[in-house]
Design a protein around this motif. Structure first.
Motif, mmCIF file in Angstrom:
data_model
loop_
_atom_site.group_PDB
_atom_site.id
_atom_site.type_symbol
_atom_site.label_atom_id
_atom_site.label_comp_id
_atom_site.label_asym_id
_atom_site.label_seq_id
_atom_site.Cartn_x
_atom_site.Cartn_y
_atom_site.Cartn_z
ATOM 1 N N GLN A 31 10.673 -6.624 13.570
ATOM 2 C CA GLN A 31 11.691 -6.022 14.573
ATOM 3 C C GLN A 31 12.681 -5.104 13.921
ATOM 4 O O GLN A 31 12.915 -4.116 14.413
ATOM 5 C CB GLN A 31 12.236 -7.259 15.613
ATOM 6 N N LEU A 32 13.258 -5.560 12.895
ATOM 7 C CA LEU A 32 13.986 -4.694 12.052
ATOM 8 C C LEU A 32 13.703 -3.338 11.795
ATOM 9 O O LEU A 32 14.458 -2.443 11.676
ATOM 10 C CB LEU A 32 14.535 -5.442 10.726
ATOM 11 N N ARG A 33 12.338 -3.436 11.489
ATOM 12 C CA ARG A 33 11.671 -2.147 11.123
ATOM 13 C C ARG A 33 11.282 -1.120 12.003
ATOM 14 O O ARG A 33 10.639 -0.325 11.946
ATOM 15 C CB ARG A 33 10.742 -2.314 9.918
ATOM 16 N N ASP A 34 11.198 -1.914 13.345
ATOM 17 C CA ASP A 34 10.784 -1.201 14.603
ATOM 18 C C ASP A 34 9.079 -0.850 14.114
ATOM 19 O O ASP A 34 8.530 0.172 14.395
ATOM 20 C CB ASP A 34 11.193 0.079 14.960
ATOM 21 N N ALA A 35 8.381 -1.766 13.550
ATOM 22 C CA ALA A 35 7.167 -1.692 13.220
ATOM 23 C C ALA A 35 6.239 -2.940 14.233
ATOM 24 O O ALA A 35 6.637 -3.883 14.138
ATOM 25 C CB ALA A 35 6.836 -2.120 11.746
ATOM 26 N N PRO A 36 4.982 -2.659 14.087
ATOM 27 C CA PRO A 36 4.177 -3.657 14.700
ATOM 28 C C PRO A 36 3.811 -4.824 13.452
ATOM 29 O O PRO A 36 3.974 -4.660 12.189
ATOM 30 C CB PRO A 36 2.890 -3.170 14.886
ATOM 31 N N LEU A 37 3.376 -6.112 14.260
ATOM 32 C CA LEU A 37 3.157 -7.336 13.127
ATOM 33 C C LEU A 37 1.590 -7.249 13.278
ATOM 34 O O LEU A 37 0.780 -7.337 14.357
ATOM 35 C CB LEU A 37 3.916 -8.260 13.984
ATOM 36 N N ARG A 38 0.776 -7.423 12.148
ATOM 37 C CA ARG A 38 -0.497 -7.659 11.929
ATOM 38 C C ARG A 38 -0.723 -9.283 11.573
ATOM 39 O O ARG A 38 -0.357 -9.451 10.153
ATOM 40 C CB ARG A 38 -1.268 -6.904 11.253
ATOM 41 N N LEU A 39 -1.289 -10.122 12.071
ATOM 42 C CA LEU A 39 -1.666 -11.587 11.496
ATOM 43 C C LEU A 39 -2.728 -11.478 10.938
ATOM 44 O O LEU A 39 -3.886 -10.752 11.607
ATOM 45 C CB LEU A 39 -1.415 -12.571 12.752
ATOM 46 N N VAL A 40 -3.223 -12.046 9.754
ATOM 47 C CA VAL A 40 -4.481 -12.182 9.237
ATOM 48 C C VAL A 40 -4.619 -13.403 8.648
ATOM 49 O O VAL A 40 -4.032 -14.167 8.160
ATOM 50 C CB VAL A 40 -4.288 -11.372 7.979
ATOM 51 N N HIS A 41 -6.059 -13.767 9.176
ATOM 52 C CA HIS A 41 -6.427 -15.374 8.932
ATOM 53 C C HIS A 41 -7.746 -15.250 8.020
ATOM 54 O O HIS A 41 -8.534 -14.570 8.643
ATOM 55 C CB HIS A 41 -6.447 -16.231 10.141
ATOM 56 N N ALA A 42 -7.752 -15.746 6.851
ATOM 57 C CA ALA A 42 -8.994 -15.683 6.143
ATOM 58 C C ALA A 42 -9.854 -16.885 6.584
ATOM 59 O O ALA A 42 -9.439 -18.072 6.563
ATOM 60 C CB ALA A 42 -8.777 -15.789 4.699
ATOM 61 N N GLY A 43 -11.173 -16.474 6.843
ATOM 62 C CA GLY A 43 -12.227 -17.604 7.387
ATOM 63 C C GLY A 43 -12.229 -18.634 6.517
ATOM 64 O O GLY A 43 -12.650 -19.826 6.886
ATOM 65 N N GLU A 44 -12.005 -18.547 5.164
ATOM 66 C CA GLU A 44 -12.570 -19.564 4.167
ATOM 67 C C GLU A 44 -11.011 -20.193 3.824
ATOM 68 O O GLU A 44 -11.076 -21.243 3.109
ATOM 69 C CB GLU A 44 -12.803 -18.919 2.882
ATOM 70 N N TRP A 45 -10.025 -20.067 4.472
ATOM 71 C CA TRP A 45 -8.455 -20.407 4.042
ATOM 72 C C TRP A 45 -8.430 -21.892 4.873
ATOM 73 O O TRP A 45 -8.555 -21.810 6.030
ATOM 74 C CB TRP A 45 -7.603 -19.594 4.480
ATOM 75 N N GLN A 46 -8.188 -22.961 4.179
ATOM 76 C CA GLN A 46 -8.113 -24.163 4.861
ATOM 77 C C GLN A 46 -6.354 -24.539 4.469
ATOM 78 O O GLN A 46 -5.964 -24.220 3.571
ATOM 79 C CB GLN A 46 -9.028 -25.292 4.185
#
Length: 297
Positions: A31-46
């Protein structure tokens, strides 16, 4: 002429409280940067905060649901924010470093500090910071609700400062620029800490006049380095600290009341040894309560 599309703020999410803290911090940064947010989840991450679901099918369903659940949670907290979420397969450090390549910065979470904080940062966070070619911000689980993310020009609240650890032996522009940008976005003061030590053959206190001369030289060198940056960022209130002793100790002290601590990570040549974080960044990542940005250079 249309403005260029801003690079997103990327966040690694894993379903843990620390991952939620990172997602919330990353949302406010976007929001500060007026930028989009991209969430990333690694399938092997527990998640490390609770046992994984029993059985491969349950684990798969849980993993697939993490990005959407975090997205829904963030939309309630930050209405109108442009959020995308992806589940990618692969070792988490590799997935996160790839996501960082196309991002303005990458945000990852870690658990809160404590007596055994040195054992809690996690191999994923350490490997990601060591290998990423983009800035990485490590956020502790307790940091999400530690107050305002930015300053309040109205004077309703005093913004917490941004702290920059600066090595005058190699004052990299990328690291300095990141810190000044962060302070400007938050309408916050910038504290620049340069830790120095006298030559090995020199005895501190032997000659008070000479002690004062060396300290004045270090302060003057710091002022000269920051002079052009003060001109580029005239609205940022800068405080310079050339202090004798271990830089990590002074940065940890300043970081206890900071909104963000910024340090650099020297990137070796491809033929050099494997990437290293560096002892100052390592100490901050394990013991600093504030979010820590590690900027490669």
């Amino acid at each position: 002429m249309t403005s260029p599309v801003p690079r997103p703020v990327a966040v690694g999410v894993d379903g843990s409280p620390a991952g939620l803290a990172a997602a919330d911090w990353g949302a406010r940064e976007a929001q500060l940067r007026d930028a989009p947010l991209r969430l990333v989840h690694a399938g092997e991450w527990q998640p490390y905060s609770h046992p994984p679901p029993e059985g491969p099918e349950a684990a798969r369903r849980w993993s697939e649901g993490v990005p959407q659940e975090v997205t829904t949670w963030l939309h309630h907290r930050h209405p109108g924010l442009d959020i995308t979420a992806e589940r990618l397969t692969g070792p988490p450090p590799e997935v996160l470093c790839e996501a960082a390549e196309a991002a303005e910065l990458l945000v990852i979470g870690t658990v809160g500090i404590g007596p055994v904080a040195g054992f809690l940062l996690g191999s994923v966070a350490l490997a990601t910071v060591a290998h990423s070619e983009r800035p990485v911000v490590v956020v502790r689980a307790r940091a999400a609700d530690d107050g305002p993310h930015r300053g309040h020009p109205s004077g309703a609240a005093s913004p917490r400062p941004v702290v920059l650890g600066l090595d005058l032996g190699r004052p990299c522009d990328d690291v300095i620029r990141f810190a000044f940008d962060a302070a400007a976005l938050r309408v916050a003061p910038l504290i620049v800490v340069h830790g120095w030590n006298p030559p090995m053959f020199y005895a501190v206190g032997a000659d008070p006049n000479e002690d004062a001369d060396i300290a004045a030289e270090e302060q003057a060198a710091l002022r000269r380095t920051l002079g052009p940056w003060r001109e580029k960022y005239p609205t940022v209130d800068v405080a310079e600290q050339a202090v004798i002793g271990q830089p990590a100790r002074h940065l940890l002290e300043a970081g206890s009341r900071a909104a963000l601590v910024v340090v650099g990570r020297h990137t070796p040549s491809p033929r050099a040894l494997p990437p290293r974080i560096g002892h100052i960044a390592h100490a901050l990542l394990h013991h600093c309560p504030a979010p820590v940005a590690v900027v490669p250079h």
